[in-house]
Each structure stands twice: as structure tokens, then as C-alpha cells.
Design an enzyme around this catalytic site. Structure first.
Site, PDB file in Angstrom:
ATOM      1  N   SER A 251       7.438   0.375   2.894  1.00 27.92           N
ATOM      2  CA  SER A 251       7.911  -0.928   2.432  1.00 27.92           C
ATOM      3  C   SER A 251       8.689  -1.555   3.573  1.00 27.92           C
ATOM      4  O   SER A 251       9.673  -0.982   4.039  1.00 27.92           O
ATOM      5  CB  SER A 251       8.838  -0.742   1.230  1.00 27.92           C
ATOM      6  OG  SER A 251       8.146  -0.061   0.208  1.00 27.92           O
TER       7      SER A 251
ATOM      8  N   CYS B  42      12.682  -0.217  -6.603  1.00 25.42           N
ATOM      9  CA  CYS B  42      11.902   0.371  -5.518  1.00 25.42           C
ATOM     10  C   CYS B  42      12.332   1.812  -5.280  1.00 25.42           C
ATOM     11  O   CYS B  42      13.507   2.145  -5.366  1.00 25.42           O
ATOM     12  CB  CYS B  42      12.078  -0.440  -4.235  1.00 25.42           C
ATOM     13  SG  CYS B  42      11.156   0.274  -2.860  1.00 25.42           S
TER      14      CYS B  42
ATOM     15  N   ASP C  90       8.110  -1.496  -6.775  1.00 27.00           N
ATOM     16  CA  ASP C  90       7.469  -1.047  -5.543  1.00 27.00           C
ATOM     17  C   ASP C  90       7.835   0.434  -5.468  1.00 27.00           C
ATOM     18  O   ASP C  90       8.869   0.779  -4.920  1.00 27.00           O
ATOM     19  CB  ASP C  90       8.058  -1.834  -4.358  1.00 27.00           C
ATOM     20  CG  ASP C  90       7.407  -1.468  -3.036  1.00 27.00           C
ATOM     21  OD1 ASP C  90       6.267  -0.966  -3.041  1.00 27.00           O
ATOM     22  OD2 ASP C  90       8.038  -1.679  -1.988  1.00 27.00           O
TER      23      ASP C  90
ATOM     24  N   TRP D 211       6.721   4.762  -5.302  1.00 27.04           N
ATOM     25  CA  TRP D 211       5.755   5.709  -4.771  1.00 27.04           C
ATOM     26  C   TRP D 211       6.147   7.133  -5.083  1.00 27.04           C
ATOM     27  O   TRP D 211       7.247   7.360  -5.541  1.00 27.04           O
ATOM     28  CB  TRP D 211       5.619   5.506  -3.255  1.00 27.04           C
ATOM     29  CG  TRP D 211       6.891   5.705  -2.513  1.00 27.04           C
ATOM     30  CD1 TRP D 211       7.433   6.902  -2.100  1.00 27.04           C
ATOM     31  CD2 TRP D 211       7.819   4.694  -2.071  1.00 27.04           C
ATOM     32  NE1 TRP D 211       8.617   6.691  -1.442  1.00 27.04           N
ATOM     33  CE2 TRP D 211       8.872   5.354  -1.408  1.00 27.04           C
ATOM     34  CE3 TRP D 211       7.859   3.306  -2.171  1.00 27.04           C
ATOM     35  CZ2 TRP D 211       9.973   4.666  -0.854  1.00 27.04           C
ATOM     36  CZ3 TRP D 211       8.942   2.641  -1.622  1.00 27.04           C
ATOM     37  CH2 TRP D 211       9.976   3.304  -0.973  1.00 27.04           C
TER      38      TRP D 211
HETATM   39  P1  FAD Z   1       2.720  14.083   4.130  1.00 25.54           P
HETATM   40  O1  FAD Z   1       2.275  15.010   5.174  1.00 25.54           O
HETATM   41  O2  FAD Z   1       1.785  13.060   3.681  1.00 25.54           O
HETATM   42  O3  FAD Z   1       3.234  14.923   2.896  1.00 25.54           O
HETATM   43  C1  FAD Z   1       3.678  14.238   1.724  1.00 25.54           C
HETATM   44  C2  FAD Z   1       3.873  15.226   0.589  1.00 25.54           C
HETATM   45  O4  FAD Z   1       2.616  15.813   0.235  1.00 25.54           O
HETATM   46  C3  FAD Z   1       4.761  16.412   0.920  1.00 25.54           C
HETATM   47  O5  FAD Z   1       6.112  16.119   0.713  1.00 25.54           O
HETATM   48  C4  FAD Z   1       4.246  17.456  -0.032  1.00 25.54           C
HETATM   49  O6  FAD Z   1       4.818  17.271  -1.298  1.00 25.54           O
HETATM   50  C5  FAD Z   1       2.768  17.157  -0.118  1.00 25.54           C
HETATM   51  N1  FAD Z   1       2.035  18.018   0.831  1.00 25.54           N
HETATM   52  C6  FAD Z   1       1.505  17.649   2.022  1.00 25.54           C
HETATM   53  N2  FAD Z   1       0.883  18.700   2.607  1.00 25.54           N
HETATM   54  C7  FAD Z   1       1.021  19.731   1.779  1.00 25.54           C
HETATM   55  C8  FAD Z   1       0.599  21.114   1.824  1.00 25.54           C
HETATM   56  N3  FAD Z   1      -0.092  21.612   2.851  1.00 25.54           N
HETATM   57  N4  FAD Z   1       0.894  21.889   0.763  1.00 25.54           N
HETATM   58  C9  FAD Z   1       1.586  21.410  -0.285  1.00 25.54           C
HETATM   59  N5  FAD Z   1       2.033  20.138  -0.375  1.00 25.54           N
HETATM   60  C10 FAD Z   1       1.751  19.307   0.639  1.00 25.54           C
HETATM   61  N6  FAD Z   1       8.459   6.330   2.389  1.00 25.54           N
HETATM   62  C11 FAD Z   1       9.605   6.039   3.030  1.00 25.54           C
HETATM   63  O7  FAD Z   1      10.286   6.933   3.573  1.00 25.54           O
HETATM   64  N7  FAD Z   1      10.065   4.737   3.115  1.00 25.54           N
HETATM   65  C12 FAD Z   1       9.382   3.714   2.554  1.00 25.54           C
HETATM   66  O8  FAD Z   1       9.810   2.562   2.661  1.00 25.54           O
HETATM   67  C13 FAD Z   1       8.157   3.999   1.865  1.00 25.54           C
HETATM   68  N8  FAD Z   1       7.438   3.019   1.284  1.00 25.54           N
HETATM   69  C14 FAD Z   1       6.262   3.321   0.648  1.00 25.54           C
HETATM   70  C15 FAD Z   1       5.530   2.298   0.064  1.00 25.54           C
HETATM   71  C16 FAD Z   1       4.333   2.567  -0.573  1.00 25.54           C
HETATM   72  C17 FAD Z   1       3.544   1.465  -1.199  1.00 25.54           C
HETATM   73  C18 FAD Z   1       3.856   3.908  -0.616  1.00 25.54           C
HETATM   74  C19 FAD Z   1       2.561   4.242  -1.287  1.00 25.54           C
HETATM   75  C20 FAD Z   1       4.592   4.920  -0.049  1.00 25.54           C
HETATM   76  C21 FAD Z   1       5.802   4.657   0.598  1.00 25.54           C
HETATM   77  N9  FAD Z   1       6.529   5.667   1.193  1.00 25.54           N
HETATM   78  C22 FAD Z   1       7.710   5.358   1.827  1.00 25.54           C
HETATM   79  C23 FAD Z   1       6.023   7.061   1.272  1.00 25.54           C
HETATM   80  C24 FAD Z   1       5.242   7.234   2.576  1.00 25.54           C
HETATM   81  O9  FAD Z   1       4.040   6.484   2.523  1.00 25.54           O
HETATM   82  C25 FAD Z   1       4.820   8.681   2.871  1.00 25.54           C
HETATM   83  O10 FAD Z   1       4.200   9.221   1.749  1.00 25.54           O
HETATM   84  C26 FAD Z   1       5.964   9.571   3.235  1.00 25.54           C
HETATM   85  O11 FAD Z   1       6.636   9.036   4.360  1.00 25.54           O
HETATM   86  C27 FAD Z   1       5.487  10.990   3.591  1.00 25.54           C
HETATM   87  O12 FAD Z   1       4.505  10.915   4.589  1.00 25.54           O
HETATM   88  P2  FAD Z   1       4.236  12.142   5.566  1.00 25.54           P
HETATM   89  O13 FAD Z   1       2.937  11.898   6.256  1.00 25.54           O
HETATM   90  O14 FAD Z   1       5.415  12.401   6.430  1.00 25.54           O
HETATM   91  O15 FAD Z   1       4.096  13.356   4.586  1.00 25.54           O
END
Ligand code: FAD
Length: 690
Positions: free
Chosen positions: A450, A643, A688, A690
Site C-alpha cells: 500500500s 487497513c 485495504d 491483506w
Molecule cells: P513471502 O515469502 O511471500 O512469505 C509470506 C508468508 O507466506 C510467510 O510469512 C509465511 O506465512 C508463508 N510462507 C512463505 N513460504 C513459506 C514456506 N516455505 N513454508 C511455510 N510458509 C511459508 N505488507 C507490508 O509490509 N506493507 C504494506 O503496505 C503491504 N500492503 C499490502 C497491500 C496488498 C493489497 C497486499 C495484497 C499485501 C500487502 N502487504 C503489505 C503484504 C505484502 O504484499 C507481502 O505479502 C509481505 O511483505 C510478505 O512478502 P515476502 O515476499 O517477504 O514474504
């Protein structure tokens, strides 16, 4: 309530927009998405391809099409898996299709010896995914204009339906429910149940697996299919390109498309075509030692990217080097990681999900979600390629026994390589055709954030506020680390001259393919959202944003502070923020004071620190304490925004608000709930989450 001029202007604009939208829905092909068209033209990708699914199935000899409506790639992945299974178990001639790429006005001409499957994710507030908007409007429209005028219109259509949803949202799986209802109404025949997967309960994968077996049985009965011994047939062929090296100019080393390869990348930048944006500034927002939250300012001035306050920015991550190494190692490809290969679809309707020629390293690093949780079905598929009979027996058991699988894998956060390494006990999995990974793993997805800045204040500098994902895992020395947020963290470290830019021993290819991201760059695109301030700054707003949920509200408050400074009459601006401790994770603490200088008493920040007293205090408790004012503001048509955490917070805020309304207006709680529902429908209550 009276409408003021601004409201009228907005209403007129919405009406016009809606008209354009529906027109687009009815007269296919005439008004197209300008972005899609420009992109297709720029790439020559879609030119000449038929939008007639019946024709497409006929010319490619298919009797089963699986359409997907997908936002984050999961629905697309499930569609591919159904296609694969239909082919290997029942000999169906299957194809997967993006809903966006076909028209539906001839759905009534699909013959009854064929089957159409729909795998549909529900997005946000019960909305269709971007690629399913046209289909959804068409099929649920009042006057579905089909070509033949049959009665019932879809009397010969056999279909299968599965939905992906999240029960913490109000409109749980509304896409599949509404599409199913619409198809039924048009006389189509559903085979099996309309399945529903629940991400909120964390059971999506198991819901899918539990749904599909009875569905296949029903489909086999209906179509007279005979089940055969499932034989794995690769969808993609891997061709060694011995005459090329990773330095050859035509080899993709992670570039997302041809323009990026040739260094001529230009807009429109979108979900197919990221902008490699410089990071103008990056810093840490928490002072807690073991938790990180980062602020980034992404400079989009070199592009034609625009945004509006409340939109989302998508970050295209790359996988961490240690996981890329682990993956290549366990399948015995370390030596060949830089060999150049082409990947060819072995059947005409399959699409290679990344550009080639390329290298194994680039595929794993830039294109496959290798860090994600393993899927039980994929484990079952890979059993056949085990390095020994003993390992095969274990893989088969993991693949077939749900409880055993979850006991063995759940607590460890295994990704595919970690699972194979553990089950293989040091043996390499050299028998697995590489095609199986391209089919069985999701495409590496952009992550959405966001936007935490105001487009009025900084139109060409997009802010991100993100918590760095990290979770301790019992029995493992290092925690689980999220893909995108740790990549962003590494970029922040690099920019700030940290001698060890690699966080936590993870190495990233921060300079990108061919050092194209040199300096500090990150690939991004912008996604427009409906999460918007009222057009009239005089309207009061109430914002609930604990933790990173405060992100868009930094943008909102920034915007209203600027408007106030420029002399606008700005309404009450009430922000509820929560975190653990005022001394630890109070984000943007000094900034809020700056905004207050412009906004004066109009702006108030109500804080809830959950770990500063014996009793845990959350934003919803503070909201309750402010019942009287909240109710009064709502009666003055305040906009209400939530949010952040979808699972608990957003739900509780919803029910607290219903209570506040009920008490404040002397009506029943049920009536209070209804008022909130109406507010949502009228966009006065926006989420908003997630
Ligand atoms: P990822 O690697 O994608 O992991 C996310 C989660 O998936 C983990 O915490 C875990 O629970 C699970 N996971 C992944 N791999 C494994 C595995 N091997 N085994 C078990 N579980 C697993 N985030 C913010 O910080 N700020 C924002 O403003 C924000 N806005 C958003 C707005 C929208 C519309 C949406 C959809 C999401 C938003 N998010 C926001 C969330 C963001 O998009 C990400 O999901 C978040 O930052 C995590 O991404 P990542 O790639 O670091 O983690």
C-alpha cells in the site's frame, strides 16, 4: 443528505466510467484495455491470436479448457494442475486459458462432449481479479448476449468450478458463487460441486485436493472417461543451446521481456513489464533489534508511471542466493547452472512462463517461487523420480497421507528444495525432468504494498512501508525469511553503505541481470485501487491502521496536511494507530507531529500500545472508547478506512463499529451491522487488508 458540487462531479465521473465499463463488457473487441493493447503492440505478443475459444479448442484438438481468474498466480497454478491431471489420469485433451484472452458470447456453442472449467479467485472486496473483470460482467450481466439465442442459453454447456477465497473477507468466494449461480441460471450443467478454497483458514491446498477427486469421478462418469495409470508427460522440452553462453546477447539472465533484454524498456509499465526504478532513499523505521520495518522512496520520475494516493505498488523480487543454490544443488544442477537452454512448449496451448533462451540459474532466481511452501500434490508427482525405492515410498506416503504430510512438513516451513534434501537424506534428485518444476512451481509473483505517500505531495516518489518477514522455526538455527521483504532489506542495507548488505547471510543478485539494476534499483509497477480519500477534503475521515496498516494513512495525512497548508478547509482527520511499544515500533513518530503543525486540531492520532500494560490494548478498544465522536462523525458522512491485518483486526473493527452505531443511534446490533454493510456498499467504509 445533500450533494455538494464536488460530489456531483465525482458522481458524473463514476457514471461515465461505469458506462464505459459496461460498454466495454458488451461490445467485445471494440474498446480494449489501452494498457493491454499497447503492451501487445509493443511486444507483438497477442497479434492474430483468436479470441474464440470454440475455434481454439477445435483447431488444437482439445476437449477440456480450464479458465483461470488469477491475481497472485495461485488460481493459474491450480488451473495448470487440473490440466495436467486431466491429461495424465483420464487422457483428456486439456488446455489452460487466461479469461482475459477470450470472448464469451459464443459459450453457448461449446458442444456437450467438451467441458469448461473455471478456477476463480475472489479479490479484495468480493471483486473479480483484473483478468476476470470482463468475463464476470458479461456472465453476471442482466442481459447476457449469447450468439445463438438457445433456450436455455447454455443448455449444452458442461462446467466445473472451483473458487479461491478468504473467509476473513465479507464476500467470501463471491466470484465462484456468483459465476456458478449465473451459469446455472443460464441452464448450464455443473459437474461435481462448486469447490471453495479458504486462504483465511490456511486450508486452500487441502480444500482443493479434497474437492478435485470427487469432481474427477463425476466428470469421468458424465463423459465416459476411463482412468488409466497416471503417466508423467512433460509439458515443456528443455533444449541445450551449446552454441550460446551466458554472455551471448540473446540470452535472458532474468530480464522480464525482450525490451528489457535489449535495453529499450519503455512504458506502459504494468504486470507484464516492470519499471526498473531507482530507490531514492531507504531507512529503518523500528528501533527494536530483532524486528525490522523499512521505509523506501521509489523514484519513478524516469518513467511515465503515475499513482494516486491509496494505490498499490508491486515489487518484483528475486530469490535469495542461498535458496537458489540449495535448489540447484538438490537436483544436481549446480555444475550446469549457467548452461544456456531454451524451453519449448511441447503442446500448442501451453505457455512457457518466462522468456528463453536462458539459464537454469536465471529461471530459479527470477522466475520460480522456489521458497514457497511445498504442495502435497507436487510431492506425489515427484515420488516417481525418487533416487531410491525407500525414498519413493516415503514420498508416496507424504503425497497421499494428508495428516502425515502436515506433521512432517508444516512445522519446518519446508520449501521444495528443503523437503527434497530432507527426504533424500543427501542423495541428489537427478531424475526429475526440469519441466516438472516449471509446471509444478508457481511463477515468482510480485508483492503488493500500500503506497505510503501522497501523490499530491510527491507525485514521482512512491513510498513503501514494509515489515521484514521473519519467523523463528523450532529446531532450525536460522528463521524463515520472506522473499520480497528481505530482498528490499538487502537493497536498503546496500544503499546505506552497510558493509554486509546481505542480511542474515542471504545473498541477492542486487545488481540484477547484466548489472542492469546497478546502483540501487528495484523492478516495480503500480496497481490502481479503490481505496481513496473523499474528493472533498472538508469531509471528516476516520482511519484504522495498526502496524504496517498505517502505510496508506501516512499518505492520506500527508495529503490533507498539504491541502490545509494550501488553505483548503480540511475536515476532522482521526487516525487510530497501534503497535507494541511507543519506544519500539512507533512508525513515523516524528512525522505525525509535523503534519499536526499544518492540520492543527483537525488531526488527532489515537494510539494503542499493546505491550505497555498488563492488559493488551488494540485499536478496536480505542475505537470503542471514542464511540460518541465516531458516531457523530459518521452522521456527518465521515469516510471510514481500515487497513492491515485481514484475519483478526479488520473483522473486529467491523463489529465494534456496528456496536458503536447501534448504541449511538439506539438501534439493535443487527441494524448496526446493516448500517455498516450499507456504508461498505456506498464506499463510505473502505478496506485495504491483506
Ligand atoms: P513471502 O515469502 O511471500 O512469505 C509470506 C508468508 O507466506 C510467510 O510469512 C509465511 O506465512 C508463508 N510462507 C512463505 N513460504 C513459506 C514456506 N516455505 N513454508 C511455510 N510458509 C511459508 N505488507 C507490508 O509490509 N506493507 C504494506 O503496505 C503491504 N500492503 C499490502 C497491500 C496488498 C493489497 C497486499 C495484497 C499485501 C500487502 N502487504 C503489505 C503484504 C505484502 O504484499 C507481502 O505479502 C509481505 O511483505 C510478505 O512478502 P515476502 O515476499 O517477504 O514474504
Amino acid at each position: 443528505a445533500e450533494l455538494d458540487t464536488l460530489d456531483l462531479v465525482v458522481l458524473a465521473a463514476i457514471l461515465l466510467g461505469t458506462l464505459a465499463y459496461f460498454t466495454k463488457g458488451k461490445y467485445w473487441g471494440i474498446v480494449k484495455d489501452p494498457y493491454a493493447t499497447a503492451f501487445a503492440n509493443a511486444n507483438g505478443a497477442k497479434a492474430g491470436r483468436t479470441r474464440n475459444i470454440v475455434e481454439k479448442m477445435d483447431e488444437s484438438g482439445k476437449n477440456c479448457v480450464i479458465f483461470y481468474g488469477s491475481q497472485t498466480g495461485t488460481a493459474e497454478d491450480y488451473a495448470s494442475r487440473l490440466a495436467k491431471e486431466g491429461k495424465s489420469r483420464f487422457g483428456l485433451e486439456t488446455m489452460v486459458a487466461d479469461l482475459e484472452e477470450y470472448d464469451f458470447d459464443n459459450l453457448d456453442t461449446v458442444p456437450s462432449d467438451k467441458v469448461v472449467m473455471f478456477v476463480l479467485a475472489t479479490y479484495g472486496e468480493g471483486e473479480p481479479t483484473d483478468n476476470a473483470v470482463d468475463f464476470y460482467e458479461f456472465i453476471t450481466g442482466d442481459d447476457v448476449a449469447l450468439s445463438e439465442g438457445n433456450d436455455p442459453a447454455l443448455g449444452s454447456l458442461n462446467y466445473v468450478a472451483f473458487g479461491l477465497g478468504n473467509n476473513t473477507y465479507e464476500h467470501y468466494n463471491s466470484m465462484v458463487r456468483n459465476v456458478d449461480k449465473a451459469l446455472q441460471k443460464l441452464g448450464a450443467h455443473r459437474i461435481g460441486e462448486a469447490g471453495e478454497g479458504d486462504d483465511g483458514a490456511g486450508t486452500m491446498e487441502e480444500d482443493f485436493l479434497a474437492w478435485k477427486d470427487p469432481m474427477w469421478a463425476a466428470l469421468a462418469a458424465k463423459m465416459g472417461l476411463e482412468e488409466r495409470e497416471a503417466v508423467y508427460e512433460p509439458t515443456f522440452g528443455i533444449v541445450d543451446r551449446d552454441n550460446l553462453t551466458r554472455d551471448s546477447t540473446e540470452v535472458y539472465l532474468g530480464e522480464p521481456n525482450k525490451m528489457h533484454l535489449e535495453g529499450t524498456a519503455k512504458g506502459p509499465f504494468n504486470a507484464h513489464n516492470p519499471y526498473i526504478a531507482p530507490i531514492a532513499e531507504s531507512r529503518e523505521l523500528f528501533s527494536a533489534k530483532d524486528r525490522n520495518c523499512i521505509h523506501l522512496d521509489i523514484d519513478v520520475s524516469g518513467s511515465n508511471l503515475t499513482y494516486q494516493t491509496g494505490d498499490h505498488i508491486a515489487v518484483w523480487p528475486t530469490n535469495p542466493g542461498d535458496e537458489v543454490d540449495r535448489f540447484l544443488d538438490v537436483i544436481g544442477l549446480t555444475e550446469k547452472r549457467n548452461h544456456v537452454i531454451s524451453v519449448k512448449a511441447l503442446e500448442p496451448t501451453a505457455k512457457v512462463p518466462f522468456p528463453t533462451p536462458t539459464t537454469y540459474d536465471a529461471i530459479v532466481r527470477y522466475h520460480l517461487e522456489v521458497c514457497a511452501p511445498v504442495s502435497r500434490q507436487f510431492v506425489a508427482t515427484l515420488a516417481a523420480f525418487s533416487p531410491s525405492d525407500e525414498i519413493k515410498a516415503e514420498m508416496t506416503r507424504l503425497g497421499n497421507d494428508k495428516d502425515y504430510f502436515h506433521d512432517k512438513t508444516g512445522p519446518h516451513f519446508y520449501n521444495i528444495a528443503r523437503l527434497l534434501a530432507t527426504v533424500g537424506k543427501g542423495q541428489k534428485w537427478t531424475n526429475i525432468p526440469f519441466s516438472a518444476f516449471i509446471e509444478g512451481l508457481n511463477k515468482l509473483q510480485p508483492r503488493y504494498y500500500s503506497i505510503s505517500s501522497s501523490s499530491l505531495v510527491q507525485p514521482k516518489k512512491i513510498s513503501i512501508t514494509a515489515v521484514v518477514e521473519s519467523q523463528m522455526i523450532p529446531g532450525r538455527s536460522e528463521p524463515f525469511r520472506g522473499v520480497a521483504t528481505n530482498y528490499l532489506f538487502a537493497l536498503k542495507q546496500k544503499q546505506n553503505g552497510d558493509p554486509k548488505p546481505e542480511p542474515f547471510g542471504q545473498t541477492y543478485e542486487l545488481d540484477g541481470p547484466r548489472n542492469k539494476y546497478d546502483g540501487v534499483h528495484v523492478p516495480v509497477h503500480v496497481r490502481h485501487s479503490n481505496f481513496k480519500l473523499p474528493s472533498d477534503p472538508g469531509k471528516p475521515v476516520i482511519m484504522i491502521g495498526p502496524g504496517t496498516g498505517v502505510a496508506p494513512f501516512r499518505g492520506f495525512v500527508q495529503e490533507r496536511a498539504r491541502q490545509a497548508r494550501e488553505g483548503a478547509e480540511v475536515g476532522r482527520t482521526l487516525l487510530f494507530f497501534g503497535c507494541r511499544k511507543s519506544t519500539e515500533d512507533f512508525m513515523y513518530e516524528s512525522e505525525w507531529a509535523e503534519y499536526k503543525k499544518d492540520l492543527g486540531d483537525k488531526f488527532e492520532m489515537v494510539t494503542a500500545f499493546s505491550r505497555e500494560s498488563n492488559k493488551k490494548v488494540y485499536v478496536q478498544h480505542r475505537l470503542k472508547e471514542r464511540s460518541k465522536e465516531v458516531n457523530e462523525l459518521l452522521q456527518k458522512k465521515a469516510f471510514f478506512y481500515v487497513c492491515g491485518d485481514a484475519a483478526n483486526m479488520a473483522r473486529e473493527v467491523n463489529s465494534v463499529l456496528a456496536q458503536i452505531i447501534a448504541e449511538g443511534r439506539g438501534v439493535s446490533e443487527q441494524k448496526g451491522e446493516e448500517v455498516v454493510k450499507h456504508m461498505r456498499a456506498a464506499n463510505q467504509y473502505q478496506e485495504d487488508v491483506w
